[in-house]
Design an enzyme around this catalytic site. Structure first.
Site, PDB file in Angstrom:
ATOM      1  N   PHE A 287       9.171  15.851  -2.564  1.00 13.53           N
ATOM      2  CA  PHE A 287      10.071  16.620  -1.706  1.00 13.53           C
ATOM      3  C   PHE A 287      10.263  15.938  -0.354  1.00 13.53           C
ATOM      4  O   PHE A 287      10.413  16.583   0.668  1.00 13.53           O
ATOM      5  CB  PHE A 287       9.569  18.064  -1.518  1.00 13.53           C
ATOM      6  CG  PHE A 287       8.118  18.188  -1.123  1.00 13.53           C
ATOM      7  CD1 PHE A 287       7.750  18.260   0.207  1.00 13.53           C
ATOM      8  CD2 PHE A 287       7.128  18.236  -2.088  1.00 13.53           C
ATOM      9  CE1 PHE A 287       6.423  18.369   0.573  1.00 13.53           C
ATOM     10  CE2 PHE A 287       5.795  18.355  -1.731  1.00 13.53           C
ATOM     11  CZ  PHE A 287       5.439  18.428  -0.397  1.00 13.53           C
TER      12      PHE A 287
ATOM     13  N   TYR B 240       3.189   2.220   9.765  1.00 18.37           N
ATOM     14  CA  TYR B 240       3.818   1.518   8.644  1.00 18.37           C
ATOM     15  C   TYR B 240       2.872   0.481   8.040  1.00 18.37           C
ATOM     16  O   TYR B 240       2.401  -0.418   8.732  1.00 18.37           O
ATOM     17  CB  TYR B 240       5.108   0.849   9.134  1.00 18.37           C
ATOM     18  CG  TYR B 240       5.741  -0.108   8.159  1.00 18.37           C
ATOM     19  CD1 TYR B 240       5.951   0.242   6.828  1.00 18.37           C
ATOM     20  CD2 TYR B 240       6.147  -1.379   8.578  1.00 18.37           C
ATOM     21  CE1 TYR B 240       6.542  -0.632   5.950  1.00 18.37           C
ATOM     22  CE2 TYR B 240       6.748  -2.264   7.705  1.00 18.37           C
ATOM     23  CZ  TYR B 240       6.946  -1.884   6.394  1.00 18.37           C
ATOM     24  OH  TYR B 240       7.528  -2.758   5.514  1.00 18.37           O
ATOM     25  N   ALA B 241       2.590   0.622   6.764  1.00 18.00           N
ATOM     26  CA  ALA B 241       1.698  -0.310   6.062  1.00 18.00           C
ATOM     27  C   ALA B 241       2.505  -1.491   5.550  1.00 18.00           C
ATOM     28  O   ALA B 241       3.111  -1.438   4.486  1.00 18.00           O
ATOM     29  CB  ALA B 241       0.990   0.386   4.912  1.00 18.00           C
TER      30      ALA B 241
ATOM     31  N   GLU C  60       1.045  -1.111  -1.186  1.00 15.53           N
ATOM     32  CA  GLU C  60       0.023  -0.370  -1.923  1.00 15.53           C
ATOM     33  C   GLU C  60      -1.032  -1.296  -2.526  1.00 15.53           C
ATOM     34  O   GLU C  60      -0.722  -2.402  -2.962  1.00 15.53           O
ATOM     35  CB  GLU C  60       0.658   0.434  -3.053  1.00 15.53           C
ATOM     36  CG  GLU C  60       1.646   1.488  -2.603  1.00 15.53           C
ATOM     37  CD  GLU C  60       2.378   2.120  -3.777  1.00 15.53           C
ATOM     38  OE1 GLU C  60       2.076   1.762  -4.932  1.00 15.53           O
ATOM     39  OE2 GLU C  60       3.250   2.972  -3.531  1.00 15.53           O
TER      40      GLU C  60
ATOM     41  N   ASP D 226      -6.162  13.732  -4.474  1.00 13.07           N
ATOM     42  CA  ASP D 226      -5.211  12.875  -5.180  1.00 13.07           C
ATOM     43  C   ASP D 226      -5.448  11.412  -4.812  1.00 13.07           C
ATOM     44  O   ASP D 226      -4.527  10.635  -4.581  1.00 13.07           O
ATOM     45  CB  ASP D 226      -3.774  13.275  -4.856  1.00 13.07           C
ATOM     46  CG  ASP D 226      -2.763  12.669  -5.836  1.00 13.07           C
ATOM     47  OD1 ASP D 226      -3.185  12.254  -6.931  1.00 13.07           O
ATOM     48  OD2 ASP D 226      -1.566  12.623  -5.501  1.00 13.07           O
TER      49      ASP D 226
ATOM     50  N   GLU E 249      -2.431   4.031  -5.785  1.00 13.30           N
ATOM     51  CA  GLU E 249      -1.078   4.191  -5.260  1.00 13.30           C
ATOM     52  C   GLU E 249      -1.080   4.815  -3.873  1.00 13.30           C
ATOM     53  O   GLU E 249      -0.169   4.569  -3.069  1.00 13.30           O
ATOM     54  CB  GLU E 249      -0.262   5.060  -6.220  1.00 13.30           C
ATOM     55  CG  GLU E 249       1.201   5.204  -5.841  1.00 13.30           C
ATOM     56  CD  GLU E 249       1.967   6.041  -6.845  1.00 13.30           C
ATOM     57  OE1 GLU E 249       3.158   6.278  -6.640  1.00 13.30           O
ATOM     58  OE2 GLU E 249       1.350   6.462  -7.860  1.00 13.30           O
TER      59      GLU E 249
END
Length: 553
Positions: A111, A180-181, A185, A224, A228
């Site tokens: 979302f 900001y990475a 991932e 979670d 990822e």
């Protein structure tokens, strides 16, 4: 609906560490970045609160790393005409959409959409997570959004989590300004290398343990945790993200009511069908990493330790311990603790995983009932880790874990392989042939070769059985090098096309010894083992085909 959205706005902007926000948008407040544009400007008038103004760029929530903004633009048609009002906004310390240049989409959640953005005043890059208020209300996700904001506020000062710089809103949307990475991932690197060696697995597992210990101290369960959701900053240190499923111990557990509603199926409560439906509908997280207790709607601090065990297993072997064709099959394997260790799995790492993947959540290494994180950090697998200086250390280079196996005891041999004249089970066709020869060979291939149907009418230049490895797992495949060029791999038993190694000018084969050779592509390295010791021949043929199609570039 409108009154509900106003409540969402007020809830979003109120919290222990933030100033209450009131949505007061101008007529031009509905502009938003468009997903299909590589770079779109946004202008809007809104009220905001800034929690921090500068720090090292690190990571983003629910986002996949991307490169810098490509030719960004900024709309100006909706900018305030009154220069005094614009000046007052710039000096108020508040943030607005038109304070940023919005670039490409770098991630999408269930979302939300995440954009790479650049702050105009500082030229710093951020990941801005944009959420549509109507969608949040319609999908009843208000509490998830509020919980994520509260958790991000709590962990923003720890180096192993993403940082929330500020939040603001306009009439229709909520905005999270996140670090900001740039390196993306952890999962991307795992896919490229298939698995990590012992040093890499140890280091990144230790950083995850440190982060979980901090979360535990705050009374937060992630629920979670998976590769990822573990991002990497400029220095290749982890930045854990995505707290939409998190649980804060001691708070009103609104999610229990949400999960209870989702479990209603109209069947008797104790029926087998209803219990199975409950497991499928009510679990929080991702199927491969979800703990047994979460499947029955009971989350504990130990649930994240189960996920840690799954991650260590995957980093070292290449695949998660529990996998199947669909979620229900995975759930059954989890509840039965049905998994195996492949050959070559490090025995010390195996002992650690076995002590984390325990059905009884009160007996997992690291949980409060068995002494907390102290015994976990003292496990022999973490020998040599300097827990107090992990953040200051340089992470080890990412190297795949390809140990010697019974079929290939000398994978990392230093000698250069020679050529074997045998042609067991192989087909080799000259790359440069006349059109008449090609036509004749294609007709013969169509008549006699069972694998002709998989190559889309292309002439097979080389064919042979290989063991295609992903980490410590290997599957026997028929590899087909064809015109085009193409590299298809087929299940030779069931005669099913399983995939294709993507060709490009950057493709590069590399022989490691007589049996092992790599095919490097921009996004992944394929590890192949020739059971007949013809690795060097495969490399020469792939190089020959590459030269034919790309040598003129």
């Amino acid at each position: 609906m409108n009154s509900t959205i106003i409540m969402v706005a007020k809830s979003f902007c109120c919290g222990k560490k933030s100033v209450s926000l009131v949505s007061q948008s101008s007529a031009g407040a509905k502009s938003v970045p468009h997903k299909s544009s590589a770079s779109v400007g946004v202008t809007s008038s809104a009220t905001s609160t800034t929690q921090a103004s500068s720090a090292t760029v690190a990571s983003s929530g629910n986002a996949t790393s991307s490169s810098a903004v490509t030719s960004p633009t900024r709309m100006s048609k909706d900018q305030p005409a009154d220069s005094k009002l614009a000046s007052a906004k710039r000096t108020s310390g508040k943030k607005y959409p038109n304070d940023f240049i919005f670039g490409k989409v770098i991630g999408e959640g269930s979302f939300s959409t995440v954009y790479l953005a650049k702050e105009i005043s500082t030229n710093k890059e951020y990941a801005i997570k944009v959420l549509e208020k109507k969608h949040i209300v319609r999908e009843k996700k208000t509490q998830y959004v509020m919980r994520e904001k509260e958790v991000l506020t709590s962990v923003s000062n720890h180096p192993f989590f993403i940082r929330l710089y500020c939040t603001f809103q306009d009439t229709d949307r909520l905005y999270f300004v996140l670090s900001y990475a740039r390196r993306g991932e952890l999962l991307d690197y795992l896919r490229k290398l298939s698995s990590f060696d012992e040093s890499c697995t140890r280091f990144y597992s230790a950083e995850i343990v440190t982060a979980l210990e901090y979360l535990n101290g705050l009374g937060i369960i992630h629920r979670d945790l998976k590769p990822e959701n573990i991002l990497l900053n400029d220095r290749m240190h982890i930045q854990i993200t995505d707290f939409g499923s998190a649980k804060i111990i001691g708070k009103d557990d609104v999610q229990q009511n949400e999960e209870k509603n989702s479990r209603e199926s109209g069947q008797p409560e104790g029926s087998r069908e209803n219990r199975n439906t409950q497991r499928r509908k009510s679990f929080v997280g991702t199927a491969q990493y979800v703990s047994p207790e979460v499947l029955t709607s009971k989350s504990t601090f130990s649930s994240d330790l189960w996920a840690l065990g799954c991650i260590i297993y995957q980093l070292h072997s290449g695949l998660p311990p529990f996998w199947g064709n669909h979620e229900y099959q995975i759930f059954q394997k989890i509840l039965k603790l049905e998994y195996e260790f492949p050959d070559g799995f490090n025995p010390v790492a195996k002992d650690l995983v076995q002590k984390l993947l325990v059905l009884d959540s009160t007996k997992r290494l690291g949980c409060p009932e068995v002494g907390g994180f102290g015994p976990l950090k003292k496990h022999p697998f973490f020998e040599g880790i300097n827990w107090d200086q992990l953040w200051e250390q340089d992470p080890p280079d990412l190297i795949p874990y390809l140990p010697a196996t019974p079929s290939n005891p000398s994978l990392w041999s230093n000698y250069r392989p020679g050529l074997d004249d045998a042609r067991i089970g192989e087909i080799i066709t000259e790359t440069v042939i006349t059109e008449d020869q090609r036509k004749e060979l294609l007709e013969k291939q169509a008549r006699e070769n069972d694998f002709h149907r998989f190559v889309k009418g292309n002439l097979i230049l080389k064919q042979g059985l290989v063991d295609k490895r992903k980490g410590l797992f290997a599957r026997r495949r028929m590899l087909l090098l064809t015109e085009g060029p193409h590299l298809y791999y087929v299940d030779p038993v069931n005669k099913v096309l399983k995939g294709e190694i993507p060709w490009s000018i950057d493709l590069r084969p590399e022989a490691k010894n007589f049996k092992i050779y790599f095919v490097h592509t921009p996004n992944r390295t394929y590890y192949l083992e020739d059971p007949f010791s013809h690795a060097q021949e495969w490399v020469h043929k792939i190089q020959e085909v590459w030269q034919r199609y790309y040598g003129h570039h």
